[in-house]
Enzyme design. Structure first.
Site, PDB file in Angstrom:
ATOM      1  N   GLY A   1    -102.052 -24.312 -38.947  1.00 52.89           N
ATOM      2  CA  GLY A   1    -101.179 -25.208 -38.601  1.00 52.89           C
ATOM      3  C   GLY A   1    -100.302 -24.533 -37.465  1.00 52.89           C
ATOM      4  N   ALA A   2     -99.735 -23.376 -37.700  1.00 50.93           N
ATOM      5  CA  ALA A   2     -98.943 -22.621 -36.583  1.00 50.93           C
ATOM      6  C   ALA A   2     -99.481 -22.709 -35.278  1.00 50.93           C
ATOM      7  CB  ALA A   2     -98.464 -21.327 -37.315  1.00 50.93           C
TER       8      ALA A   2
ATOM      9  N   GLY B   1     -65.452 -38.526 -44.937  1.00 51.01           N
ATOM     10  CA  GLY B   1     -65.938 -39.902 -45.217  1.00 51.01           C
ATOM     11  C   GLY B   1     -67.106 -40.218 -44.040  1.00 51.01           C
ATOM     12  N   GLY B   2     -67.236 -41.533 -43.996  1.00 50.84           N
ATOM     13  CA  GLY B   2     -68.101 -42.147 -42.858  1.00 50.84           C
ATOM     14  C   GLY B   2     -67.813 -41.466 -41.503  1.00 50.84           C
TER      15      GLY B   2
HETATM   16  C1  HXC Z   1     -53.610 -43.307 -42.166  1.00 50.50           C
HETATM   17  C2  HXC Z   1     -53.313 -41.061 -43.018  1.00 50.50           C
HETATM   18  C3  HXC Z   1     -54.459 -41.127 -43.621  1.00 50.50           C
HETATM   19  C4  HXC Z   1     -55.266 -41.892 -43.337  1.00 50.50           C
HETATM   20  C5  HXC Z   1     -53.549 -39.093 -43.942  1.00 50.50           C
HETATM   21  N1  HXC Z   1     -52.551 -39.990 -43.471  1.00 50.50           N
HETATM   22  N2  HXC Z   1     -54.775 -39.741 -44.134  1.00 50.50           N
HETATM   23  N3  HXC Z   1     -52.654 -41.923 -42.224  1.00 50.50           N
HETATM   24  N4  HXC Z   1     -54.591 -43.249 -42.771  1.00 50.50           N
HETATM   25  N5  HXC Z   1     -56.519 -42.423 -43.929  1.00 50.50           N
HETATM   26  C6  HXC Z   1     -51.421 -39.470 -42.764  1.00 50.50           C
HETATM   27  C7  HXC Z   1     -50.453 -38.767 -43.796  1.00 50.50           C
HETATM   28  O1  HXC Z   1     -49.655 -39.573 -44.623  1.00 50.50           O
HETATM   29  C8  HXC Z   1     -49.573 -37.716 -42.787  1.00 50.50           C
HETATM   30  O2  HXC Z   1     -48.671 -38.656 -42.198  1.00 50.50           O
HETATM   31  C9  HXC Z   1     -50.774 -37.390 -41.632  1.00 50.50           C
HETATM   32  O3  HXC Z   1     -51.722 -38.492 -41.787  1.00 50.50           O
HETATM   33  C10 HXC Z   1     -51.225 -36.065 -42.024  1.00 50.50           C
HETATM   34  O4  HXC Z   1     -52.008 -36.088 -43.324  1.00 50.50           O
HETATM   35  P1  HXC Z   1     -51.728 -34.767 -44.337  1.00 50.50           P
HETATM   36  O5  HXC Z   1     -52.268 -35.242 -45.662  1.00 50.50           O
HETATM   37  O6  HXC Z   1     -50.264 -34.571 -44.212  1.00 50.50           O
HETATM   38  O7  HXC Z   1     -52.579 -33.510 -43.682  1.00 50.50           O
HETATM   39  P2  HXC Z   1     -53.178 -32.452 -44.212  1.00 50.50           P
HETATM   40  O8  HXC Z   1     -52.268 -32.117 -45.346  1.00 50.50           O
HETATM   41  O9  HXC Z   1     -53.796 -31.710 -43.240  1.00 50.50           O
HETATM   42  O10 HXC Z   1     -54.791 -33.029 -45.252  1.00 50.50           O
HETATM   43  C11 HXC Z   1     -55.529 -33.550 -44.302  1.00 50.50           C
HETATM   44  C12 HXC Z   1     -56.480 -34.454 -45.275  1.00 50.50           C
HETATM   45  C13 HXC Z   1     -55.850 -35.477 -46.198  1.00 50.50           C
HETATM   46  C14 HXC Z   1     -57.061 -33.321 -46.198  1.00 50.50           C
HETATM   47  C15 HXC Z   1     -57.753 -35.030 -44.248  1.00 50.50           C
HETATM   48  O11 HXC Z   1     -54.791 -36.034 -45.191  1.00 50.50           O
HETATM   49  C16 HXC Z   1     -56.711 -36.364 -46.729  1.00 50.50           C
HETATM   50  O12 HXC Z   1     -57.418 -36.014 -47.807  1.00 50.50           O
HETATM   51  N6  HXC Z   1     -56.484 -37.417 -46.252  1.00 50.50           N
HETATM   52  C17 HXC Z   1     -57.585 -38.829 -46.857  1.00 50.50           C
HETATM   53  C18 HXC Z   1     -58.580 -38.510 -45.833  1.00 50.50           C
HETATM   54  C19 HXC Z   1     -59.749 -39.766 -46.132  1.00 50.50           C
HETATM   55  O13 HXC Z   1     -60.156 -40.045 -47.549  1.00 50.50           O
HETATM   56  N7  HXC Z   1     -60.062 -40.301 -45.218  1.00 50.50           N
HETATM   57  C20 HXC Z   1     -60.626 -41.809 -45.247  1.00 50.50           C
HETATM   58  C21 HXC Z   1     -62.117 -41.258 -45.179  1.00 50.50           C
HETATM   59  S1  HXC Z   1     -63.084 -42.831 -45.498  1.00 50.50           S
HETATM   60  P3  HXC Z   1     -47.406 -37.866 -41.856  1.00 50.50           P
HETATM   61  O14 HXC Z   1     -46.563 -39.292 -41.418  1.00 50.50           O
HETATM   62  O15 HXC Z   1     -46.977 -37.183 -43.193  1.00 50.50           O
HETATM   63  O16 HXC Z   1     -47.427 -37.074 -40.967  1.00 50.50           O
HETATM   64  C22 HXC Z   1     -63.504 -43.186 -43.778  1.00 50.50           C
HETATM   65  C23 HXC Z   1     -64.071 -44.243 -43.614  1.00 50.50           C
HETATM   66  C24 HXC Z   1     -64.799 -44.294 -42.343  1.00 50.50           C
HETATM   67  O17 HXC Z   1     -62.923 -42.514 -42.789  1.00 50.50           O
HETATM   68  C25 HXC Z   1     -66.041 -45.188 -42.360  1.00 50.50           C
HETATM   69  C26 HXC Z   1     -66.685 -45.082 -41.129  1.00 50.50           C
HETATM   70  C27 HXC Z   1     -68.046 -45.755 -41.382  1.00 50.50           C
END
Ligand code: HXC
Length: 531
Positions: free
Chosen positions: A421-422, A186-187
């Protein structure tokens, strides 16, 4: 000896009260270092990943790490957050040394709520960044996070914005390096994207704006994570990553090496090392690397390896836009940036991706006071509908802009073709290259002799009895006049013609001359770089 070693009981405490206090602190520290607990640490190892603290240990000089904010915890209560109150929250921050020079850093702790970016993670990272900027030391981010902490909603998003703002404020003041060691979704990818260098580990790190699931829903495309945003993809196709490292150890070693070419901040010269290679070394092998037939290719990396201090070349963006080469090296112990064409790939033509690669690297060198040495062998800009529609005009303009605004010492060597240009954008004295050298094989012309004769003599060649012989005769004349370095040397468009073997001592001498070069620029807030 580690700083923690001072906490060991040395038997000289004056009373049991102090001993109790010291014991309590030791226990608190141990607890703090456990992150999300043993089970999650094991899970992290099972994925082939190190923990945040293990990474820091490998990155920094032994025992130099000083942690800050290790006791901070999050302040949110919803969605089971109270059970997940770990000391330090989901990031480790602090400062330490790399090769004796101080840096500040953060390392996201995946064992705590997936290293999710929280309000408190944001505050900790911001404090470390503020310290880095005020102290004028590099900032390194070890990234391994699931992204914005969902449970904290807008608090997490606001914290990201604070990070992006700081990345931007620090840009060009202190070096910023992002090491990608896990997911970055994501972001959240925009913080690494705002930093100077992105290093990714192969197989374990992934960067993407939208994940495979979302892509499938929106565009019906099936794509796996590795193809979407793995290290190989970003270091060869998108150009988001500057380095792909085989594993975490390699990524951290690369970070140390990269910093050895960069000053701590933009007010310092880049660090030099004790020279170990003869400044007068004249490598005769150089004299025969460039083929005299302009149609034959050669590897520009061989040229680089023979000229610069032995073993000092660190190529940046090696897998991306391979028709151009950029990287750091040393000349008589002094750091320099190298920009070159690679005649082995697409004849060294300048296309959209090469323009981005070259212009970005020039700006990094200029920001951090690193002289630029350019090697030119290019037939010019890439022709074609795809390039024109992709905006080769505005992308190519970035190279002109970057070279023209750069005030660091700029040296150029025309090894062979500098067509159109180069010549202008890569080497010409008129975009203020300080010294331009040419090798005897140099051809500086508006275009190659063949193409030029085809355009200029198209009608004439139709009328003559033997067009082939006439074409060959005029081409030879054209080549003699424009495709040899003596015509541009006669008018001062280049400064000297060198035997290739003389290049090393001549570049070293030129850099000595230009070490304290002063340039004043018109006052402005900032220019409008073509993007
Ligand atoms: C809080 C989260 C979380 C989140 C996962 N967890 N995503 N906790 N906020 N966004 C937790 C899980 O419940 C888990 O907790 C632990 O983190 C590890 O995650 P897993 O899924 O078990 O890890 P893994 O199998 O390695 O997979 C990783 C992953 C997956 C592929 C990244 O977790 C995933 O797809 N997460 C969502 C990613 C996402 O969409 N993020 C938001 C992006 S948008 P436990 O307690 O079981 O260990 C964003 C906006 C930013 O970031 C904007 C900025 C401008």
């Amino acid at each position: 000896m580690s700083l923690d070693g001072n906490m060991q009981d040395n038997g000289h405490h004056d009373d049991s009260g102090h001993q109790e206090l010291a014991k309590e602190l030791r226990q608190q520290r141990e607890k703090m270092k456990q992150g999300g607990g043993l089970k999650r640490i094991e899970a992290q190892h099972a994925k082939g990943k190190l923990t945040a603290r293990e990474r820091i240990e490998r990155l920094l000089d032994e025992g130099s790490f000083q942690e800050i904010d290790g006791y901070m915890t999050h302040r949110h209560h919803d969605f089971g957050m109270d059970e997940n109150r770990f000391s330090g929250d989901s990031v480790v921050t602090g400062f330490g040394k790399i090769n004796g020079r101080t840096i500040c850093l953060f390392a996201q702790d995946f064992t705590v709520l997936g290293g999710s970016f929280s309000e408190v993670q944001g505050q900790k990272v911001a404090k470390a960044m503020d310290l880095a900027l005020q102290a004028g030391v590099p900032f390194v981010g070890l990234n391994d996070s699931v992204g914005a902490r969902i449970q904290e909603g807008v608090y997490s998003l606001a914290a990201y914005a604070e990070l992006f703002w700081r990345n931007t404020q620090a840009s060009g003041v202190i070096p910023q390096i992002s090491v990608m060691l896990g997911p970055c979704a994501g972001g959240s990818v925009y913080s690494p994207a705002l930093t100077d260098f992105v290093i990714m580990t192969q197989g374990t790190s992934h960067m993407f704006i939208t994940g495979p699931q979302v892509i499938k829903t929106v565009t019906q495309e099936e794509v796996d994570l590795e193809t979407l945003g793995g290290a190989d993809t970003h270091s060869t196709v998108s150009g988001v990553a500057h380095f792909a490292a085989a594993d975490e150890e390699a990524a951290l070693a690369l970070t140390r090496q990269l910093l050895s070419y960069l000053p701590s901040n933009n007010a310092e010269p880049p660090p030099s090392v004790k020279p170990t290679d003869d400044p007068w070394r004249m490598d005769s092998e150089l004299n025969s690397i460039v083929p005299t037939d302009p149609g034959l290719a050669y590897d520009m990396r061989r040229v680089i390896h023979h000229i610069f201090d032995h073993g000092s070349f660190l190529e940046v963006h090696q897998g991306y836009a391979q028709n151009a080469i950029v990287g750091f090296a040393r000349l008589h112990g002094q750091a320099v940036g190298i920009v070159a064409q690679q005649p082995e790939v697409m004849a060294g033509v300048i296309d959209i991706n090469a323009s981005d690669k070259i212009s970005r690297f020039i700006r990094i060198c200029d920001a951090f006071n690193i002289p630029i040495v350019t090697f030119i062998d290019s037939p010019g800009f890439m022709p074609g509908l795809m390039q024109e529609h992709g905006g080769i005009i505005r992308h190519g303009a970035k190279i002109v802009y970057a070279y023209s605004e750069a005030t660091v010492p700029k040296l150029a060597v025309v090894t062979r073709k500098a067509y159109g240009g180069a010549y202008i954008v890569m080497s010409s004295k008129y975009i203020r290259t300080d010294l331009v050298f040419a090798w005897p094989t140099a051809e500086i012309a508006v275009m190659g002799a063949e193409g030029a004769v085809n355009i200029l003599y198209r009608k004439h060649l139709k009328d003559v009895a033997d067009p082939e012989a006439e074409h060959a005769k005029i081409t030879a004349e054209f080549r003699e006049k424009f495709s040899r370095p003596y015509t541009p040397a006669a008018s001062g468009h280049i400064d000297d013609i060198l035997l290739p073997s003389e290049t090393r001592p001549r570049l070293i001498g030129a850099l000595e001359l230009l070490r304290d070069k002063q340039v004043s620029l018109p006052a402005k807030k900032h220019g409008i770089m073509p993007v």
